[in-house]
Design a protein around this motif. Structure first.
Motif, short mmCIF file in Angstrom:
data_model
loop_
_atom_site.label_atom_id
_atom_site.label_comp_id
_atom_site.label_asym_id
_atom_site.label_seq_id
_atom_site.Cartn_x
_atom_site.Cartn_y
_atom_site.Cartn_z
N GLN A 82 28.71 46.76 -3.82
CA GLN A 82 29.66 47.22 -2.64
C GLN A 82 30.66 47.87 -3.15
O GLN A 82 30.90 49.19 -2.63
CB GLN A 82 30.08 46.02 -1.87
CG GLN A 82 30.83 46.54 -0.57
CD GLN A 82 31.44 45.31 0.14
OE1 GLN A 82 30.88 44.29 0.22
NE2 GLN A 82 32.44 45.46 1.15
N GLU A 154 24.98 45.13 -0.52
CA GLU A 154 25.72 45.54 0.29
C GLU A 154 26.25 46.79 -0.10
O GLU A 154 27.64 46.95 0.41
CB GLU A 154 26.65 44.46 0.87
CG GLU A 154 26.18 43.37 1.45
CD GLU A 154 27.14 42.37 1.90
OE1 GLU A 154 27.46 42.98 3.22
OE2 GLU A 154 27.69 41.42 1.49
N ALA A 157 28.43 48.85 2.91
CA ALA A 157 29.34 48.12 4.01
C ALA A 157 30.80 48.52 4.01
O ALA A 157 31.30 48.46 5.23
CB ALA A 157 29.45 46.56 3.31
N THR A 186 22.33 42.45 2.86
CA THR A 186 23.04 43.30 3.62
C THR A 186 23.29 42.04 4.81
O THR A 186 22.61 40.80 4.84
CB THR A 186 22.51 44.29 4.17
OG1 THR A 186 23.17 45.05 5.44
CG2 THR A 186 21.12 43.79 5.01
N ASP A 188 23.96 43.39 7.75
CA ASP A 188 23.44 44.25 8.94
C ASP A 188 22.27 44.07 9.53
O ASP A 188 21.36 44.83 8.75
CB ASP A 188 23.95 45.65 8.54
CG ASP A 188 23.99 46.57 9.85
OD1 ASP A 188 23.39 46.47 10.86
OD2 ASP A 188 24.87 47.29 9.74
#
Length: 259
Positions: A82, A154, A157, A186, A188
């Motif tokens: 991330q 991620e 993100a 993820t 999402d």
């Protein structure tokens, strides 16, 4: 007379996990997990916070030990997290080339930067990059290693909505060109459906459900079948959909009847 026909050779999976267990303070975060990822397959991993998604990715990356079981991964692999994790005291191309061995390291780093659209930023300092540019540098740093397995934790993100769309388009294009196996962690659901060939749901330390995604590419939320898969995944994750919420709304009180 019987004739023995040659059998097709079994294609070895890019990732093989067998009964993988990882405990923290006696609690099994991964509990006898089994997982195969085929060469060139794009897999997304969903699960609630604390379900062990990042623990699994870090174990595959060799950053986290396992307590039991076996896992097999390619020697050539790379990870994008991330946070871009760039060295602020090194220029962009040197961040991409960090740890790369062999001939023509600079040229390979420049080629990777060109692939992610940053050929013009090779001499820039990380502090001058936007969030999207920094993540593209991290992606170039992964690609320059020609990975057979690309681990994504991620990576989009923290980006704004428009930049995420562009990064989704970029990762699909690069995946098609380089054909690594990909594991994307993820939170999402839409991101998982837009990108993956298969979506896994992690719960109670193991793969609770897996859904093949056979929607044509490029995908959008309006692609036929997308919303049905989205609803199914949200249900598996314990999230009430709008339709369910509407059904579960209690009827209004009949005030006249109570008078």
């Amino acid at each position: 007379m019987s004739v023995l026909l040659p059998q097709p050779a079994r294609v070895r999976a890019a990732v093989e996990c067998r009964r993988v267990t990882r405990r923290f303070a006696g609690q099994a975060v991964l509990d006898g997990l089994d997982l195969d990822i085929a060469p060139g397959e794009f897999v997304a991993l969903l699960g609630s916070s604390g379900s062990g998604k990042t623990t699994l990715l870090r174990a595959l990356a060799g950053l986290e030990p396992i307590d039991a079981g076996q896992l097999q991964v390619p020697t050539a692999m790379a990870a994008v997290f991330q946070e871009p994790r760039l060295m602020p005291w090194k220029r962009v191309w040197r961040n991409v080339a960090l740890g790369v061995r062999g001939a023509q390291v600079r040229e390979r780093a420049l080629a990777a930067l060109a692939e992610v659209g940053l050929g013009h930023r090779l001499g820039a300092w990380p502090a001058t990059l936007s969030g999207g540019e920094a993540q593209r540098v991290a992606l170039a740093r992964a690609l320059v290693r020609a990975p057979q397995l690309l681990l994504l934790d991620e990576p989009f993100a923290a980006l704004d909505a428009l930049t995420r769309i562009r990064m989704h388009q970029l990762i699909i294009r690069l995946w098609r060109v380089h054909t690594p196996a990909v594991l994307l962690v993820t939170h999402d659901v839409d991101e998982a459906l837009l990108l993956a060939d298969r979506v896994l749901v992690l719960a109670n330390g193991s793969i609770a459900e897996q859904l093949p995604i056979r929607l044509p590419r490029p995908r959008q939320a309006s692609t036929p079948g997308f919303q049905q898969l989205r609803t199914r995944l949200l249900q598996l994750l314990g999230v009430e959909t709008e339709a369910e919420a509407a059904v579960n709304v209690p009827p209004p009180l009949n005030r006249s009847a109570s008078r």
